[in-house]
Structure formats: C-alpha cells, structure tokens
Scaffold this active site. Structure first.
Site, PDB file in Angstrom:
ATOM      1  N   ARG A  36       0.824  -1.217   0.000  1.00 19.30           N
ATOM      2  CA  ARG A  36       0.000   0.000   0.000  1.00 19.30           C
ATOM      3  C   ARG A  36       0.853   1.260   0.000  1.00 19.30           C
ATOM      4  O   ARG A  36       0.505   2.247  -0.658  1.00 19.30           O
ATOM      5  CB  ARG A  36      -0.920   0.014   1.218  1.00 19.30           C
ATOM      6  CG  ARG A  36      -2.175  -0.766   0.974  1.00 19.30           C
ATOM      7  CD  ARG A  36      -3.283  -0.387   1.936  1.00 19.30           C
ATOM      8  NE  ARG A  36      -4.529  -0.948   1.409  1.00 19.30           N
ATOM      9  CZ  ARG A  36      -5.499  -1.454   2.153  1.00 19.30           C
ATOM     10  NH1 ARG A  36      -5.397  -1.466   3.466  1.00 19.30           N
ATOM     11  NH2 ARG A  36      -6.579  -1.932   1.588  1.00 19.30           N
ATOM     12  N   LYS A 197     -19.560 -18.399   0.159  1.00 20.03           N
ATOM     13  CA  LYS A 197     -21.007 -18.289   0.350  1.00 20.03           C
ATOM     14  C   LYS A 197     -21.707 -17.458  -0.714  1.00 20.03           C
ATOM     15  O   LYS A 197     -21.265 -16.365  -1.059  1.00 20.03           O
ATOM     16  CB  LYS A 197     -21.291 -17.634   1.705  1.00 20.03           C
ATOM     17  CG  LYS A 197     -21.008 -18.538   2.878  1.00 20.03           C
ATOM     18  CD  LYS A 197     -21.332 -17.811   4.157  1.00 20.03           C
ATOM     19  CE  LYS A 197     -21.345 -18.771   5.337  1.00 20.03           C
ATOM     20  NZ  LYS A 197     -21.575 -18.052   6.587  1.00 20.03           N
ATOM     21  N   GLY A 354     -10.273  -9.962  -0.690  1.00 14.28           N
ATOM     22  CA  GLY A 354      -9.210 -10.306   0.252  1.00 14.28           C
ATOM     23  C   GLY A 354      -8.584 -11.666  -0.024  1.00 14.28           C
ATOM     24  O   GLY A 354      -7.364 -11.790  -0.211  1.00 14.28           O
ATOM     25  N   GLY A 377     -13.189  -4.250   0.404  1.00 16.74           N
ATOM     26  CA  GLY A 377     -14.605  -3.881   0.444  1.00 16.74           C
ATOM     27  C   GLY A 377     -14.993  -2.873  -0.626  1.00 16.74           C
ATOM     28  O   GLY A 377     -16.069  -2.979  -1.221  1.00 16.74           O
TER      29      GLY A 377
HETATM   30  P1  ADP Z   1     -12.844 -13.015  -1.260  1.00 18.31           P
HETATM   31  O1  ADP Z   1     -12.295 -12.691   0.114  1.00 18.31           O
HETATM   32  O2  ADP Z   1     -11.760 -12.982  -2.306  1.00 18.31           O
HETATM   33  O3  ADP Z   1     -14.016 -12.153  -1.624  1.00 18.31           O
HETATM   34  P2  ADP Z   1     -14.428 -15.229  -0.237  1.00 18.31           P
HETATM   35  O4  ADP Z   1     -14.167 -14.747   1.162  1.00 18.31           O
HETATM   36  O5  ADP Z   1     -15.791 -15.072  -0.756  1.00 18.31           O
HETATM   37  O6  ADP Z   1     -13.360 -14.554  -1.242  1.00 18.31           O
HETATM   38  O7  ADP Z   1     -14.109 -16.772  -0.355  1.00 18.31           O
HETATM   39  C1  ADP Z   1     -12.873 -17.334  -0.011  1.00 18.31           C
HETATM   40  C2  ADP Z   1     -13.037 -18.570   0.832  1.00 18.31           C
HETATM   41  O8  ADP Z   1     -13.823 -19.555   0.182  1.00 18.31           O
HETATM   42  C3  ADP Z   1     -11.701 -19.210   1.105  1.00 18.31           C
HETATM   43  O9  ADP Z   1     -11.464 -19.192   2.508  1.00 18.31           O
HETATM   44  C4  ADP Z   1     -11.857 -20.637   0.581  1.00 18.31           C
HETATM   45  O10 ADP Z   1     -11.233 -21.597   1.423  1.00 18.31           O
HETATM   46  C5  ADP Z   1     -13.348 -20.805   0.593  1.00 18.31           C
HETATM   47  N1  ADP Z   1     -13.784 -21.892  -0.327  1.00 18.31           N
HETATM   48  C6  ADP Z   1     -13.720 -21.915  -1.665  1.00 18.31           C
HETATM   49  N2  ADP Z   1     -14.196 -23.069  -2.138  1.00 18.31           N
HETATM   50  C7  ADP Z   1     -14.560 -23.830  -1.078  1.00 18.31           C
HETATM   51  C8  ADP Z   1     -15.140 -25.144  -0.916  1.00 18.31           C
HETATM   52  N3  ADP Z   1     -15.421 -25.899  -1.962  1.00 18.31           N
HETATM   53  N4  ADP Z   1     -15.391 -25.576   0.350  1.00 18.31           N
HETATM   54  C9  ADP Z   1     -15.104 -24.784   1.404  1.00 18.31           C
HETATM   55  N5  ADP Z   1     -14.574 -23.545   1.332  1.00 18.31           N
HETATM   56  C10 ADP Z   1     -14.308 -23.066   0.097  1.00 18.31           C
END
Ligand code: ADP
Ligand code: MG
Length: 397
Positions: A36, A197, A354, A377
């Site tokens: 950063r 999710k 993230g 965010g």
């Molecule tokens: P970002 O922070 O980039 O927006 P997310 O927080 O939405 O991404 O998702 C990342 C998380 O999703 C990671 O911790 C990863 O381990 C989890 N993940 C991805 N695929 C699976 C899966 N099939 N089962 C469980 N966790 C998963």
C-alpha cells in the site's frame, strides 16, 4: 466515468491534502506488507517534485474516536520516509493547532504525515466541523485511497466538497482498471465469482448478470447452485436455504443472455485436511459422507479453453479451499492461464477480494494480471454497482 486527476491542476506552492490509505498490516511493531505504501509513492513524489506542500492523512486501524497510542501513524511516516528516500515530517494531530502549525512550517516540496484521522470521532461520522478543519489545512484535496472510498467520512468525502478535489495516481489507476473491466469492457466479458457463500455475494451476482456475457460460479458457492438443480452434494459446504435464490439468479441471468457456467466435476474428500485421500466426482454426484473442496480437472480445462475466446475477465473468489493443499489446484491452474493470456495481450484481467488476492499471490501470478485490486470492500461495492461516495465527490460534471 470522468473524474479530475493531477493532470488538471497546477500544484506548485499549493498546500495539497492527500487522503491515503496507510492502513497497512502491522505485527509486533513491524509492517508486514509495504504494498500500500509503495503504491502511494507516484502521487507523493509527483506532488513534491512539482513544488507542492504535501500533507498526507489516513485512518489506521479502529481507535473509534479516541487516541490509542499503539494506533499512531508515526511509524508509518518513518516507513514512507524510508521508501521515498525523502524527509517526511509528522504532526501529532490531524486537525487543530498542532496540524496548522506543522502545515504553516512546510516549504514547497516538503512532505508531512498527519496523525490517525480516526483519533477524532468526527472522522467516521463525517462531521462538517471535522471536514472544515481538514479544508483549513489545504488549498487542494487529492484522494488516493480508493480502498477507503466506500465510506463517506470527513477525510474521504466531507472535505472533498470544500476544496477543488482530484484523484491521485493510484485512485486514477484503480478507476481506469475498473472501467476497463465493467464500465466499457472489450467483449466477450467473463466473470468468475467463487468463494465460500452465495449469501455474501447476492448483490455482486445481481449486478454482474446484467453486465457480463459469461458468469462462472465456483468454490463452495457452486455447491448451492448444484444442489438447487437437484445434485447430490454430500456433506459439502452449501446454503440449503438459498436454493430458490440460486434458481432465481439463474433465471434472471438467462433472461439477460448471461450464460452461467457451473462445475462439471469436483474434487471430493471425506475430511477437510491437508493432503487427504481425494476422489474426482461428477458435479451431480458427491458421495454421501464426502465434501467437494475444489472444482475438478475437467472443469478447469473447460474454463481455460473458454478463456481463449474471452477479452475481459473479472475475478472474485478462489475456485476451491485454496488455503489447504491440494485444494488450490484449480485456482492455480486457472490463474496461470489467465496470467499467460494477459501477458500475451489477449486478455484484460482484473481481480480483487481479500482471499482472491491471497490466492493469486500464492499462485505467484498477482503481478501478471492487468490489475489486482488491494481495495477489498471498496472493490466489491464497486463490482456490486454501488456508488462510492469518495469517488462520486471527485466526478466532474
Ligand atoms: P474473497 O475474500 O476474495 O471475496 P471469499 O471470502 O468469498 O473470497 O471466499 C474465499 C473462501 O472460500 C476461502 O477461505 C476458501 O477456502 C473458501 N472456499 C472456496 N471453495 C470452497 C469449498 N469448496 N469448500 C469450502 N470452502 C471453500
Ligand atoms: Mg474473504
């Protein structure tokens, strides 16, 4: 999207307040990641070299309106001095007499860092008095903190309306990359939305189906879509209460001519641990007692092939549970293909989030995409189609 930049202003002899994001990770008093601060240098050096009096302000951590000595920006100011090779002063308050005196002592080309803006409650409440105090310190306001632009705070939004305001070089680069991704992209556009999710990405999916040609759903989110279509997902992570939502998203996408791609195969395991026994299973049939932790090799190969016809890629979310090996396999494979296509000049690739940034770094390709946003965010809110108050304040009519 038009906004004012440093190309539109003469700064020599002017007091320029730069809103930066100095909120770097610090562990045991040591700065963990200098990215950063390094990304801020072009703006700071350009302003100083043109003879501006450069005044940097930022939040740091969450002191919640109180002075918390461990959340002082003093060590960060020292790091900026080290990276820039310039003398960098420090004022122990971001407003009031202390700040005014420090600014009054500046010569043209000097750089000053003000103390944590969140030591005052008026920062986060966007108190007009606090914004006035910032305005009193400067002739010109420059916002170089895209990552803080989704918050309407006194130093990100309030002050921008009180002084001529401009995007700094980092903000400009971020806005240009986002515009290339979703504003006026080269088509066809593919979005990959994955991660854990569906519930945290409803607004994102809703916005993207109206903007992209192909939407790839991966990660645990895909399990929810697959189950909604009648697949057996075993004990995979999924959101059973969102099956109807997943079907609604699919129908809305079809109505808007956005193709949704779901995995055709998955890597399943009975336990969530590093290097367990795994099986490649059809995406419609995860055996009872097993969970899908990554998308499978046929899915990865199909995505890479499809990528060959794509001009613009927007990527948020790892395809699997990448923190636990070997469930980073699909993410790494796709990341390598995205990097290669980008380097070959065939693809504009923009990624953010993230965990996505961590996954791309782990894959060793973060520097080979067109743009990897570290804005978290703010990046997601922009992708969701929301107006960011800190950006709106810079927009020219
Ligand atoms: P970002 O922070 O980039 O927006 P997310 O927080 O939405 O991404 O998702 C990342 C998380 O999703 C990671 O911790 C990863 O381990 C989890 N993940 C991805 N695929 C699976 C899966 N099939 N089962 C469980 N966790 C998963
Ligand atoms: Mg995350």
């Amino acid at each position: 999207m038009t906004f004012r930049t440093l190309d539109d202003v003469k700064v020599a002899g002017q007091r320029v307040l730069v809103r930066a994001d100095l909120n770097v990770p610090v562990h045991d008093g040591k700065i963990g990641d200098l990215t950063r601060l390094e990304r801020l240098m072009p703006t700071i050096i350009e302003l100083a070299d043109q003879g501006a009096k450069v005044i940097i302000c930022s939040h740091f951590d969450r002191p919640k309106g109180k002075i918390v000595p461990s959340m002082s920006l003093r060590p960060i100011a020292a790091a900026i001095a080290e990276i820039s090779g310039r003398h960098v002063g420090f004022a122990e308050d971001c407003i009031g007499e202390v700040a005014k005196d420090a600014v009054a002592a500046l010569q043209n080309g000097d750089i000053l860092v003000l103390e944590n803006t969140r030591f005052h409650a008026g920062e986060e409440t966007n108190d007009p008095h606090m914004a006035q105090e910032f305005a009193a310190l400067c002739d010109i306001y420059v916002n170089d903190a895209f990552s803080a632009a989704h918050r309407a705070h006194a130093s990100t939004e309030g002050v921008a309306h009180l002084r001529p305001s401009y995007a700094g070089r980092l903000m400009q680069a971020e806005l240009a990359a986002l515009d290339a991704a979703l504003g006026s992209p080269a088509r066809p556009v593919m979005a990959i939305v994955a991660g854990s999710k569906v519930s945290t990405k409803l607004d994102l999916l809703g916005n993207l189906i109206g903007k992209v040609d192909v939407l790839v759903i991966g990660g645990a989110m895909a399990n929810t879509f697959l189950a909604a279509n009648g697949a057996d997902v075993g004990k995979s992570l999924q959101e059973a209460d969102l099956h109807q939502t997943a079907r609604d998203i699919s129908a809305a996408a079809a109505a808007r001519h956005c193709e949704i791609l779901l995995p055709v195969d998955l890597i399943a395991s009975a336990v969530f641990a590093a290097h367990p026994p795994t099986e490649i299973v059809a995406a419609t049939n995860v055996p009872a007692g097993m969970m899908a932790l990554d998308v499978g090799p046929a899915t990865t190969a199909a995505l890479i092939e499809r990528l060959g016809k794509i001009k613009t890629l927007v990527w948020n979310g790892p395809l699997g549970a990448f923190e636990t090996k070997p469930f980073d396999t699909a993410t790494n494979g796709l990341a390598a293909a995205v990097a290669a296509a980008t380097q070959a000049g065939q693809l504009v690739s923009v990624a953010g989030g993230g965990d996505t940034v961590s996954a791309l770094r782990a894959a060793g390709v973060a520097g080979q995409l067109t743009y990897v946003s570290s804005a978290g965010g703010a990046f997601l809110e922009w992708m969701e189609g929301k107006t960011l108050p800190g950006v709106a304040a810079l927009q020219s009519a």
